[in-house]
Design a protein around this motif. Structure first.
Motif, short mmCIF file in Angstrom:
data_model
loop_
_atom_site.label_atom_id
_atom_site.label_comp_id
_atom_site.label_asym_id
_atom_site.label_seq_id
_atom_site.Cartn_x
_atom_site.Cartn_y
_atom_site.Cartn_z
N HIS A 4 -8.69 1.09 -4.93
CA HIS A 4 -8.48 2.36 -5.63
C HIS A 4 -9.37 2.51 -6.86
O HIS A 4 -9.72 3.63 -7.23
CB HIS A 4 -7.00 2.51 -6.00
N MET A 5 -9.77 1.39 -7.46
CA MET A 5 -10.74 1.50 -8.56
C MET A 5 -12.10 1.88 -8.01
O MET A 5 -12.84 2.65 -8.65
CB MET A 5 -10.81 0.19 -9.34
N LYS A 39 -14.10 -1.81 -15.11
CA LYS A 39 -12.80 -2.36 -14.71
C LYS A 39 -12.89 -2.99 -13.32
O LYS A 39 -12.28 -4.03 -13.06
CB LYS A 39 -11.74 -1.25 -14.72
N LYS A 42 -5.80 -2.74 -5.98
CA LYS A 42 -6.42 -2.28 -7.24
C LYS A 42 -7.92 -2.09 -7.05
O LYS A 42 -8.50 -1.11 -7.54
CB LYS A 42 -6.14 -3.29 -8.35
N LEU A 91 -11.85 -6.75 -11.99
CA LEU A 91 -10.94 -6.96 -10.86
C LEU A 91 -11.57 -7.86 -9.80
O LEU A 91 -10.91 -8.73 -9.23
CB LEU A 91 -10.53 -5.62 -10.24
N TRP A 135 2.44 1.58 -3.39
CA TRP A 135 1.45 2.05 -4.37
C TRP A 135 1.44 3.58 -4.41
O TRP A 135 1.46 4.19 -5.48
CB TRP A 135 0.07 1.51 -3.98
N ARG A 186 0.15 -11.56 -5.41
CA ARG A 186 -0.74 -11.01 -6.43
C ARG A 186 -2.11 -10.69 -5.84
O ARG A 186 -2.77 -9.72 -6.26
CB ARG A 186 -0.88 -11.98 -7.61
N THR A 204 0.83 -1.21 0.00
CA THR A 204 0.00 0.00 0.00
C THR A 204 0.87 1.26 0.00
O THR A 204 0.61 2.20 -0.77
CB THR A 204 -0.95 0.01 1.22
N ILE A 234 -1.94 -7.30 -4.14
CA ILE A 234 -1.98 -6.21 -5.13
C ILE A 234 -3.39 -6.04 -5.68
O ILE A 234 -3.85 -4.91 -5.91
CB ILE A 234 -0.98 -6.49 -6.27
N LEU A 235 -4.08 -7.14 -5.88
CA LEU A 235 -5.46 -7.07 -6.37
C LEU A 235 -6.36 -6.33 -5.39
O LEU A 235 -7.23 -5.54 -5.79
CB LEU A 235 -6.01 -8.48 -6.60
N GLN A 269 -10.23 -11.40 -8.57
CA GLN A 269 -9.97 -11.72 -7.17
C GLN A 269 -10.64 -13.03 -6.77
O GLN A 269 -10.05 -13.86 -6.07
CB GLN A 269 -10.48 -10.58 -6.28
N CYS A 288 -14.57 2.94 -15.08
CA CYS A 288 -13.94 2.40 -13.87
C CYS A 288 -14.80 1.31 -13.23
O CYS A 288 -14.28 0.33 -12.70
CB CYS A 288 -13.66 3.53 -12.87
#
Length: 201
Positions: free
Chosen positions: A129-130, A150, A126, A154, A52, A119, A49, A122-123, A158, A147
């Protein structure tokens, strides 16, 4: 509770805790016992985080070059910390399944459990923040719709990655797959293997 559900809960907690201040210099207050896997998972996502947001800051087109260099050094250190933690989490799994005897037909997976969990962390970032972009009040409807599309991808990713990790752990537990961990051996951080560093001695 599936292991990845537990992971995602801790990842979301770390992300929420960071955004209470939303400052890359905020001291970490890991709420878990230092010797627990939960401590490592929380620390892993906290590092992700902070990094990022460091990556956001360094992309400021008006950033002072000296500050950018300092941030680049900090990001390099963060990447090393991240790698060390992934290897630490893999050591946990090695210990967990140390008594499992792989079947003669057992196969090797393309990556270790901890790198898949990397991973997953990180997802989670994402997705957080999306979702922020979807909720923006100063953005156009078109931006928010894109967004939202997207974000749906995501969330599906996940779900799929979580299932794949849980299935991998089940397979290792059953002896159908076996773990083989290779250390990263990053050469650019090592003054004995990076020619720029050992050439300047």
């Amino acid at each position: 509770m599936a292991f990845t559900e537990h992971c995602n809960t801790i990842f979301n907690q770390a992300i929420r805790d960071y955004h209470l201040t939303d400052n890359v210099n905020t001291p970490i207050h890991n709420p878990y016992d230092r010797d627990s896997i939960d401590f490592s998972l929380y620390m892993k996502c906290w590092i992700d985080t902070v990094q990022w947001h460091l990556e956001d800051i360094i992309r400021d087109p008006h950033i002072d070059p000296q500050e950018a260099l300092s941030l680049k050094r900090r990001i390099d250190g963060s990447n090393q910390d991240r790698t060390d933690l992934v290897e630490q989490i893999d050591s946990y799994f090695r210990q967990q399944y140390s008594d499992v005897k792989p079947l003669d037909t057992a196969r090797l997976n393309t990556e270790s459990p901890a790198w898949a969990i990397d991973r997953l962390s990180i997802l989670a970032l994402k997705i957080y923040h999306m979702q922020e972009q979807v909720n923006r009040t100063d953005a156009t409807s078109d931006h928010k719709e894109k967004c939202a599309s997207k974000l749906a991808v995501l969330l599906e990713q996940q779900k799929d990655l979580s299932l794949a990790i849980d299935q991998l752990l089940e397979d290792i537990q059953a002896g159908e797959k076996y773990m083989k961990v290779y250390r990263q051996m990053k050469m650019y951080n090592d003054p004995s293997t990076n020619p720029v560093l050992y050439g300047n001695k």
